[in-house]
Scaffold this motif. Sequence first.
Motif, short mmCIF file in Angstrom:
data_model
loop_
_atom_site.label_atom_id
_atom_site.label_comp_id
_atom_site.label_asym_id
_atom_site.label_seq_id
_atom_site.Cartn_x
_atom_site.Cartn_y
_atom_site.Cartn_z
N GLU A 1 80.27 35.85 45.46
CA GLU A 1 80.07 36.60 46.70
C GLU A 1 81.09 36.20 47.77
O GLU A 1 81.59 37.06 48.52
CB GLU A 1 78.64 36.37 47.22
CG GLU A 1 78.31 37.11 48.50
CD GLU A 1 78.19 38.63 48.34
OE1 GLU A 1 77.70 39.28 49.27
OE2 GLU A 1 78.62 39.17 47.28
N SER A 2 81.42 34.93 47.87
CA SER A 2 82.41 34.51 48.87
C SER A 2 83.80 35.06 48.53
O SER A 2 84.53 35.49 49.43
CB SER A 2 82.44 32.99 49.00
OG SER A 2 82.80 32.37 47.78
N LEU A 3 84.14 35.08 47.24
CA LEU A 3 85.43 35.66 46.85
C LEU A 3 85.44 37.17 47.06
O LEU A 3 86.47 37.75 47.45
CB LEU A 3 85.73 35.35 45.38
CG LEU A 3 86.61 34.14 45.07
CD1 LEU A 3 87.00 34.13 43.61
CD2 LEU A 3 87.84 34.07 45.95
N ARG A 4 84.31 37.82 46.80
CA ARG A 4 84.24 39.27 47.02
C ARG A 4 84.57 39.61 48.46
O ARG A 4 85.26 40.59 48.75
CB ARG A 4 82.84 39.78 46.66
CG ARG A 4 82.69 41.29 46.77
CD ARG A 4 81.24 41.72 46.59
NE ARG A 4 80.38 41.33 47.69
CZ ARG A 4 80.29 41.98 48.86
NH1 ARG A 4 81.02 43.06 49.06
NH2 ARG A 4 79.48 41.55 49.81
N LEU A 5 84.10 38.79 49.39
CA LEU A 5 84.26 39.07 50.82
C LEU A 5 85.59 38.59 51.39
O LEU A 5 86.02 39.10 52.44
CB LEU A 5 83.12 38.43 51.60
CG LEU A 5 81.75 39.12 51.49
CD1 LEU A 5 80.66 38.25 52.07
CD2 LEU A 5 81.79 40.48 52.17
N THR A 6 86.24 37.63 50.76
CA THR A 6 87.42 37.03 51.39
C THR A 6 88.71 37.18 50.59
O THR A 6 89.78 36.88 51.10
CB THR A 6 87.20 35.52 51.63
OG1 THR A 6 87.00 34.85 50.38
CG2 THR A 6 85.99 35.29 52.52
N SER A 7 88.63 37.65 49.34
CA SER A 7 89.86 37.84 48.58
C SER A 7 90.53 39.14 49.01
O SER A 7 89.87 40.13 49.30
CB SER A 7 89.57 37.86 47.08
OG SER A 7 88.74 38.96 46.75
N ASP B 1 75.48 47.45 51.39
CA ASP B 1 75.63 46.54 52.54
C ASP B 1 76.79 45.59 52.26
O ASP B 1 76.68 44.37 52.36
CB ASP B 1 74.33 45.78 52.78
CG ASP B 1 74.29 45.11 54.14
OD1 ASP B 1 75.16 45.41 54.98
OD2 ASP B 1 73.40 44.26 54.35
N ALA B 2 77.93 46.19 51.94
CA ALA B 2 79.06 45.45 51.36
C ALA B 2 79.65 44.38 52.26
O ALA B 2 80.21 43.40 51.77
CB ALA B 2 80.15 46.43 50.94
N THR B 3 79.57 44.53 53.57
CA THR B 3 80.19 43.55 54.46
C THR B 3 79.30 42.34 54.73
O THR B 3 79.72 41.41 55.41
CB THR B 3 80.58 44.19 55.80
OG1 THR B 3 79.41 44.75 56.41
CG2 THR B 3 81.62 45.28 55.60
N SER B 4 78.09 42.34 54.20
CA SER B 4 77.17 41.22 54.41
C SER B 4 77.24 40.23 53.26
O SER B 4 77.45 40.60 52.10
CB SER B 4 75.73 41.73 54.54
OG SER B 4 75.59 42.56 55.68
N PHE B 5 77.06 38.95 53.60
CA PHE B 5 77.04 37.88 52.60
C PHE B 5 75.67 37.84 51.95
O PHE B 5 74.68 37.46 52.58
CB PHE B 5 77.37 36.55 53.27
CG PHE B 5 77.30 35.37 52.32
CD1 PHE B 5 78.26 35.19 51.34
CD2 PHE B 5 76.27 34.44 52.43
CE1 PHE B 5 78.20 34.10 50.48
CE2 PHE B 5 76.21 33.35 51.57
CZ PHE B 5 77.17 33.18 50.60
N LYS B 6 75.60 38.25 50.71
CA LYS B 6 74.33 38.29 49.98
C LYS B 6 74.54 37.78 48.56
O LYS B 6 74.68 38.56 47.61
CB LYS B 6 73.77 39.72 49.94
CG LYS B 6 73.32 40.24 51.30
CD LYS B 6 72.67 41.61 51.17
CE LYS B 6 72.11 42.07 52.50
NZ LYS B 6 71.41 43.38 52.40
N PRO B 7 74.57 36.46 48.38
CA PRO B 7 74.78 35.92 47.02
C PRO B 7 73.68 36.32 46.06
O PRO B 7 73.90 36.35 44.85
CB PRO B 7 74.80 34.40 47.25
CG PRO B 7 74.11 34.19 48.56
CD PRO B 7 74.41 35.39 49.38
#
Length: 470
Positions: free
Chosen positions: A323-329, A371-377
Amino acid sequence: MSLFYSQQLSLLAPITAVLAVFILWSAIQLVVKIRRGGTNRPPLVPYIFPWVGSAIAIGKDADAFYKQAREQHGDTFAVHVAGSKFVYTTSVPLIAAVYKNPKTFRFNPVPEKIVSVFGMSRPAVNGGWMESTFYPSHVKMLSAPNVGAFMDTLGRHGLNIVAGMADSMSGAPFTQMSLEDLIIPTVFQIISATMFGKEFPAMSIFDLFKEYDKDFPLLVAEMPKIFTRNSHSMQAKLIEVFSDALLGEFWGPQANITWAIYWILAFPLHEPNGLIPIVQELDHARAEWLQAHPTDDLLNDPEALLEFLTGAHLPLFEAHFAESLRLTSSRFSARKVAAGGATLGGYDLLEGEMVICAGRYVHLNDDIYPDATSFKPERFLTTDGRFNKKEAQKPFLAFGGGVSQCQGRHFATRACRIIVAQLLMHFDIRLDPGKPSSGVQVDLLRVGTGVLHPKTPSHVLVSRRKLMQG
């Protein structure tokens, strides 16, 4: 009457001339378009300033720009930036089509751009050695079956460096610092030692590398030298240390693995329970392992720790990593259209045009990731807490794809797992309640160049874990 009509005609003559010129110009443009590949061209995102194009809008908020472009023009559109035009696609099927057709959409493993970005000499770039010898051996060396030797080395250096940091904190209840100051220098030293040995003076070039990397997007964008003088100065000094061929090798893991580890910790730190769930999962797995392997010393033996982490069941960590890579890569895969042109999504592309596969905007598509911009592991977990392989099989392009897929992905994935575990076994890390927090924000100025950096700092309290003191 004749005089009146003569006056009217004299007034209409300039207007008629202008209209005639406009019609002629339009006809010429139409003929040119037809001859150059048809009229069905990708829609161009409108811009105001020549040469600059959409650069200002992208620099202001890249995510908002590409989202609006997709909504207004569809999944495939053209963007004019700094004198060049690029065709972007954010469609999963079209990205797959580009990756599957390397003869039509050509990837150059040694692009001319690395001359300016990494300061490589033209003989090295154009001599054929890198493409014929260096890159094939590089791919083989970093393949999944062969990367184990690197992990042994990384685990050993990681344990020594992290344990040394923990020892230096043994007398203080908590140390105040930014999460960046905790993570980035630490991982920088670990990766440096893994690549060049423990005697390599990593911290002597740390600030130099930070300055070079800070302006890295300007080098990638090939901005005029008036904007990149500092970057080129730092680049020249780093080349004195590494040689031109090795600077790119050093930059890759240092500019991406370090920040991937940062985000794996930063996102949950800003959640209500902080890092507690991940730490509890790691401690539980560790306790189970020691029950089955009572003689293993996971605190001091890097080989035992590596064996434990290789087989440990850590679904929550895997979910946070994904999830963190999805949001920051933010890795853009570039391809050049081959001779004869091509068709993509129904649009005609010309020979030599650059096609950009924008994986980040697949990750931020609400139709794919609600809700793609939210961090949801938890989106990567099943209801009973297992890592959801089906969800993980959704389009995930953090490492690119096709022949340009990141060669170091196996090393990076395992390195994140090992270093994060070492940090969490040695340190108690929590947000500093005495410092203001604006949550997690990414700096979009680095879009397209790898793992993004934070826009604002996360202030933390760090102490040595009691687990390590007993």
